[in-house]
Write a protein that holds these residues in place. Structure first.
Motif, PDB file in Angstrom:
ATOM      1  N   LEU A 117       0.585  -1.301  -0.149  1.00 54.75           N
ATOM      2  CA  LEU A 117      -0.046   0.013   0.059  1.00 54.75           C
ATOM      3  C   LEU A 117       0.780   1.165   0.059  1.00 54.75           C
ATOM      4  O   LEU A 117       0.651   2.071  -0.630  1.00 54.75           O
ATOM      5  CB  LEU A 117      -1.013  -0.113   1.383  1.00 54.75           C
ATOM      6  N   LEU A 118       1.952   1.403   1.460  1.00 54.06           N
ATOM      7  CA  LEU A 118       2.758   2.781   0.426  1.00 54.06           C
ATOM      8  C   LEU A 118       3.409   2.654  -0.595  1.00 54.06           C
ATOM      9  O   LEU A 118       3.675   3.445  -0.935  1.00 54.06           O
ATOM     10  CB  LEU A 118       3.670   1.761   1.957  1.00 54.06           C
ATOM     11  N   HIS A 132      -6.559   4.157 -10.075  1.00 53.74           N
ATOM     12  CA  HIS A 132      -8.223   2.233 -10.146  1.00 53.74           C
ATOM     13  C   HIS A 132      -6.870   1.434 -10.879  1.00 53.74           C
ATOM     14  O   HIS A 132      -7.129   0.651  -9.661  1.00 53.74           O
ATOM     15  CB  HIS A 132      -8.588   2.953 -11.664  1.00 53.74           C
ATOM     16  N   ILE A 133      -5.785   1.733 -11.255  1.00 53.13           N
ATOM     17  CA  ILE A 133      -5.607   0.524 -11.390  1.00 53.13           C
ATOM     18  C   ILE A 133      -5.003  -0.067  -9.640  1.00 53.13           C
ATOM     19  O   ILE A 133      -4.948  -1.487  -9.600  1.00 53.13           O
ATOM     20  CB  ILE A 133      -3.803   0.568 -11.954  1.00 53.13           C
ATOM     21  N   ASP A 134      -4.089   0.240  -8.860  1.00 50.69           N
ATOM     22  CA  ASP A 134      -4.076  -0.404  -7.551  1.00 50.69           C
ATOM     23  C   ASP A 134      -4.619  -0.313  -7.335  1.00 50.69           C
ATOM     24  O   ASP A 134      -5.011  -1.212  -6.205  1.00 50.69           O
ATOM     25  CB  ASP A 134      -3.338   1.398  -6.544  1.00 50.69           C
ATOM     26  N   LEU A 139      -7.314  -5.353  -4.964  1.00 51.35           N
ATOM     27  CA  LEU A 139      -8.937  -6.358  -4.871  1.00 51.35           C
ATOM     28  C   LEU A 139      -8.290  -8.070  -5.178  1.00 51.35           C
ATOM     29  O   LEU A 139      -8.778  -8.809  -5.002  1.00 51.35           O
ATOM     30  CB  LEU A 139      -9.517  -5.869  -5.517  1.00 51.35           C
ATOM     31  N   ALA A 140      -7.837  -7.953  -6.568  1.00 50.46           N
ATOM     32  CA  ALA A 140      -7.469  -8.995  -7.173  1.00 50.46           C
ATOM     33  C   ALA A 140      -6.271  -9.965  -5.724  1.00 50.46           C
ATOM     34  O   ALA A 140      -6.975 -10.961  -5.726  1.00 50.46           O
ATOM     35  CB  ALA A 140      -5.927  -9.678  -7.920  1.00 50.46           C
ATOM     36  N   ILE A 271      -9.300  -0.324   1.145  1.00 44.91           N
ATOM     37  CA  ILE A 271      -8.506   0.579   0.378  1.00 44.91           C
ATOM     38  C   ILE A 271      -8.757   0.607  -1.226  1.00 44.91           C
ATOM     39  O   ILE A 271      -8.680   1.246  -2.260  1.00 44.91           O
ATOM     40  CB  ILE A 271      -7.032   1.052   0.803  1.00 44.91           C
ATOM     41  N   GLY A 272      -8.475  -1.155  -1.482  1.00 47.56           N
ATOM     42  CA  GLY A 272      -8.906  -1.317  -3.090  1.00 47.56           C
ATOM     43  C   GLY A 272      -9.740  -1.199  -3.327  1.00 47.56           C
ATOM     44  O   GLY A 272     -10.614  -0.138  -4.748  1.00 47.56           O
TER      45      GLY A 272
END
Length: 333
Positions: A117-118, A132-134, A139-140, A271-272
């Motif tokens: 996340l950092l 969005h991609i992050d 989520l994946a 966060i995802g």
């Protein structure tokens, strides 16, 4: 008068969040049992979502309203509170015995999630954002984590030929509820609780974000500070209550697993999902908080690994660490 109403709405929002999550978990668990879904699956899916519902509702609402500091602060603050206050208080009540597999698997994985996340927040020098991609990446990883947990649990259960003690924090929460009347709840009542519970969580999340934002502005406080403290405490109440119940039932060693799993869900799912819906700008202060969160996680792991337990003195140290962190936040106002 307006300020008083704002505080009332804030408290009422927390009540809605906690009670809504409780009803949602109870109703969903009853439906799952009626459909003969294994308790392992209940713990890893339904109860997991239910205990994370307050944080999810608040962060999604904050992200959609543009209050990204509250969304990020809610997760970071909740993880701080879970690691230091929840575990620390439970250790003060009764020394905790720690399962070695949690120290080898879930705990290190939660630290890795914080580091990922950092890194995503730094966005390789192109600005502090989680796009969005992050969000989809997180989520994946969340889906992969849950799938692996379910596969591992079912495999172990099949091999042993009887119900097993699962490491997942949410499974522990489900096991604590096994003797509740929810198991024999009529189908209609179960579905009704699910619907009403989710509605309360959504409404409560909206009330908390709106009230916290208004209070922050009226007091000259940053939204990040409110998210890291007041909102984080309120949305962490389900984890706190679950761990205290575990302690009172003589299952204090379950508290660490409960906390670690919740922290993993907070980072990957909350966060995802928030970033997948709308890109999140991350303040530099939140980057510092993420670094501190990672450091605290490593320190807690070292404390837990030493002797495979957390005694009262160490619990007191953890509580003191959290109070020091709050003091640091106050100094930044």
């Amino acid at each position: 008068m307006q300020t008083l109403l704002t505080y009332i709405f804030l408290v009422l929002g927390f009540v809605f969040l906690v009670k809504g999550a409780d009803w949602f978990v109870g109703g969903s668990s009853a439906v799952a049992r009626l459909l003969h879904v294994p308790s392992i699956i209940i713990g890893l899916t339904i109860v997991a979502f239910g205990t994370s519902a307050p944080e999810l509702a608040v962060s999604l609402t904050a992200a959609l309203s543009g209050s990204n500091d509250i969304a990020i602060g809610n997760v970071v603050g909740s993880n701080f509170f879970n690691l230091l206050m929840v575990v620390g208080v439970c250790a003060l009540i009764k020394p905790m015995q720690i399962q070695e597999n949690i120290l080898k698997k879930e705990f290190p994985f939660s630290i890795i999630c914080g580091i990922v996340l950092l890194i995503l927040s730094l966005n390789f020098g192109q600005g502090y954002t989680i796009g969005h991609i992050d969000g989809f990446i997180l989520l994946a990883v969340f889906v992969l984590f849950v799938s692996m947990q379910i596969k591992s649990a079912l495999k172990a259960k099949k091999a042993s030929g009887h119900a097993i003690m699962v490491e997942s924090p949410e499974v522990k929460a489900a096991e604590l509820e096994d003797d509740t009347p929810d198991r024999m709840m009529p189908p209609f009542m179960s579905v009704l609780l699910i619907i009403v519970g989710l509605a309360l969580v959504v409404i409560g999340g909206d009330m908390v974000v709106d009230s916290a934002t208004e209070i922050a502005r009226s007091l000259g406080l940053s939204e990040a500070f409110i998210g890291l403290t007041v909102v984080a405490f309120g949305t962490s109440l389900p984890e706190l209550v679950t761990s205290i119940v575990a302690s009172k039932k003589g299952e204090n060693e379950l508290a660490l697993g409960n906390v670690i799993g919740s922290n993993i869900f907070n980072i990957l799912l909350i966060i995802g999902a928030s970033a997948a819906i709308t890109p999140m700008n991350v303040a530099f202060s939140s980057i510092i908080d993420l670094i501190l969160m990672t450091a605290v996680s490593i320190i807690t792991l070292v404390i837990a690994w030493r002797g495979k337990n957390i005694n009262r003195i160490e619990g007191g140290i953890m509580v003191a660490m959290y109070l020091t962190y709050v003091g640091y936040l106050l100094s930044q106002i």
